[in-house]
Design a protein around this motif. Sequence first.
Motif, mmCIF file in Angstrom:
data_model
loop_
_atom_site.group_PDB
_atom_site.id
_atom_site.type_symbol
_atom_site.label_atom_id
_atom_site.label_comp_id
_atom_site.label_asym_id
_atom_site.label_seq_id
_atom_site.Cartn_x
_atom_site.Cartn_y
_atom_site.Cartn_z
ATOM 1 N N LEU A 92 5.830 -61.624 15.068
ATOM 2 C CA LEU A 92 5.063 -62.619 14.675
ATOM 3 C C LEU A 92 3.441 -62.100 14.925
ATOM 4 O O LEU A 92 2.865 -62.170 14.111
ATOM 5 N N THR A 95 2.274 -58.975 13.757
ATOM 6 C CA THR A 95 2.207 -58.814 12.136
ATOM 7 C C THR A 95 0.780 -59.755 11.954
ATOM 8 O O THR A 95 0.172 -59.237 10.837
ATOM 9 N N VAL A 96 0.636 -60.769 12.293
ATOM 10 C CA VAL A 96 -0.448 -61.764 12.052
ATOM 11 C C VAL A 96 -1.634 -60.913 12.450
ATOM 12 O O VAL A 96 -2.699 -61.166 11.410
ATOM 13 N N ILE A 119 0.948 -66.394 7.994
ATOM 14 C CA ILE A 119 2.020 -67.100 9.193
ATOM 15 C C ILE A 119 3.442 -67.033 8.463
ATOM 16 O O ILE A 119 4.205 -66.415 9.248
ATOM 17 N N GLY A 122 4.220 -63.455 9.023
ATOM 18 C CA GLY A 122 4.429 -63.092 10.340
ATOM 19 C C GLY A 122 5.956 -63.373 10.939
ATOM 20 O O GLY A 122 6.695 -62.878 11.507
ATOM 21 N N VAL A 123 6.224 -64.908 10.440
ATOM 22 C CA VAL A 123 7.504 -65.438 10.785
ATOM 23 C C VAL A 123 8.670 -64.493 10.362
ATOM 24 O O VAL A 123 9.757 -64.439 11.022
ATOM 25 N N GLY A 126 9.081 -61.541 12.341
ATOM 26 C CA GLY A 126 9.564 -61.948 13.550
ATOM 27 C C GLY A 126 11.013 -62.148 13.631
ATOM 28 O O GLY A 126 11.856 -61.917 14.316
ATOM 29 N N SER A 222 9.774 -63.864 2.745
ATOM 30 C CA SER A 222 8.722 -64.946 2.959
ATOM 31 C C SER A 222 7.903 -65.165 1.524
ATOM 32 O O SER A 222 7.587 -66.457 1.134
#
Length: 507
Positions: A92, A95-96, A119, A122-123, A126, A222
Amino acid sequence: MTELVKKIKEAFLSVFPVTAIVCLLNLTPLVHFTGLEIGVFLISSVFLILGIGLFSMGADMAMSPMGEHMGAGLTKSKKILLLIAVCFLMGLLITVAEPDLTVLANQVSEVINGTVLIIAVGVGVGIFLVLSVIKMVFHKPLSSILLYFYMILFAISAIVIATGNGNFLPLAFDSGGVTTGPITVPFIMALGVGIAATIGGKDVSENSFGLIAMCSVGPILSVLLLGTTVEGDITYHVPDYAIESGLGMALVTKILHTLKEVGLALGLIVVFFTVLQITLLKLPSKKLMQIAVGILYTFFGLVIFLTAVSVGFMPIGYKLGVELAGNNSALLVGGGFLLGMVVVLAEPAVHVLNKQVEDITDGSVSKRSMMIALSVGVGVSIALSMLRIVFDFSILYYVIPGYLLSLGLSFFVPGIYTAIAFDSGGVASGPLTSGFILPLAVGSCCVLQGEANVMADAFGVVAMVAMTPLITIQLLGFRAVVHKKVRDRIAMKRILSADDEQIIRFM
């Protein structure tokens, strides 16, 4: 120092082909760059070589050892929940902080809130990094997992099209390549090697790869899910790529901005490593000193590399696309193939991957064969992308057959080739692709289809670069399988046709 000189020589051999092609095109009637443009490009090429050399040195000294020690240490602790929690947070946060993701978010900020997009991606990384680790712990086959998730991606793509947001698809598939950038790739690959080596088993080599492949799926999923909620048209405003005489102040601003972005991303990795060093790893001070020096090499190498790409390569890529498209479409497609073949040579993380592949496979998959497969794959991907710009059709006409073919091949080749191939896709679509090839596609699209179609036609080139190596490297594996069967058949035929008198009987 000798090792650094060697790395810079390797970087020179990687960057020289693309620099030479641009300079040679400038000598033809097809393309014309101003003296300032070609001068800035050549100076940027020199700094690109220095940046890649420093980065490669840093990856060997710091990024790879840090990832391996963290992966091995967390696995040896036998605390699966700790391993999962740390991997999720690393996926997470790193990547952010990835610089390429911020650029992507800014380009679509009028439609999607940039913070929400960052976000969400990133999630996604993760979650899929955690799934990758679980796959390794329980020795699950990568091909079946990828097949399952890509079928989900295609299903959600259909929903996105049904909601009238078909232009969103190239952006979503590009996000998978953008988020696996030069900071995350060496670290995550090494993390996988450390975990696999500690777990052991007969499939340890295959288990060492696949993390980048899985982490590339998360962002696509995502962004596609966000695409189902978007209302209104996605607009893209072509940035001003021109190199102007007042370059000095712009260069200082760019360097300061890059220093901040790279410092944040590397800083997060260092924080994670420091916490684990104090609580779990307990590495000797000599090893820590080597890692500290390597981090400095990585930091300055990436700052120099990313600044050179932004200042010198993006403007040249855009103008090259404009002028090639204005001359001849066939020339654009052929030029795209040639540039794709040489640009991948200069992607910094490619050298890290190729070295790791050769080490893990004990030379059975050589750096040379990997580089040839990657080079051909990326060349084909850019040529196909230029063809899509010329004829203006959906990226799904490439993506669906391409991924079905690559996933189908995964059932006929050794698992290690599939894992390497899918990792290679994420590695090949690095910052030079988004900083040189994407502007090339944008420039071509502006001439052939207009600025309004840039999102639909020019975007997606990064996704294509990430897809074609999956096929070429697995074909390399398929060829190895066929060659082995032919060799075994010839050997058996010789045994069966041998004279009985020549057979020694042991009683």
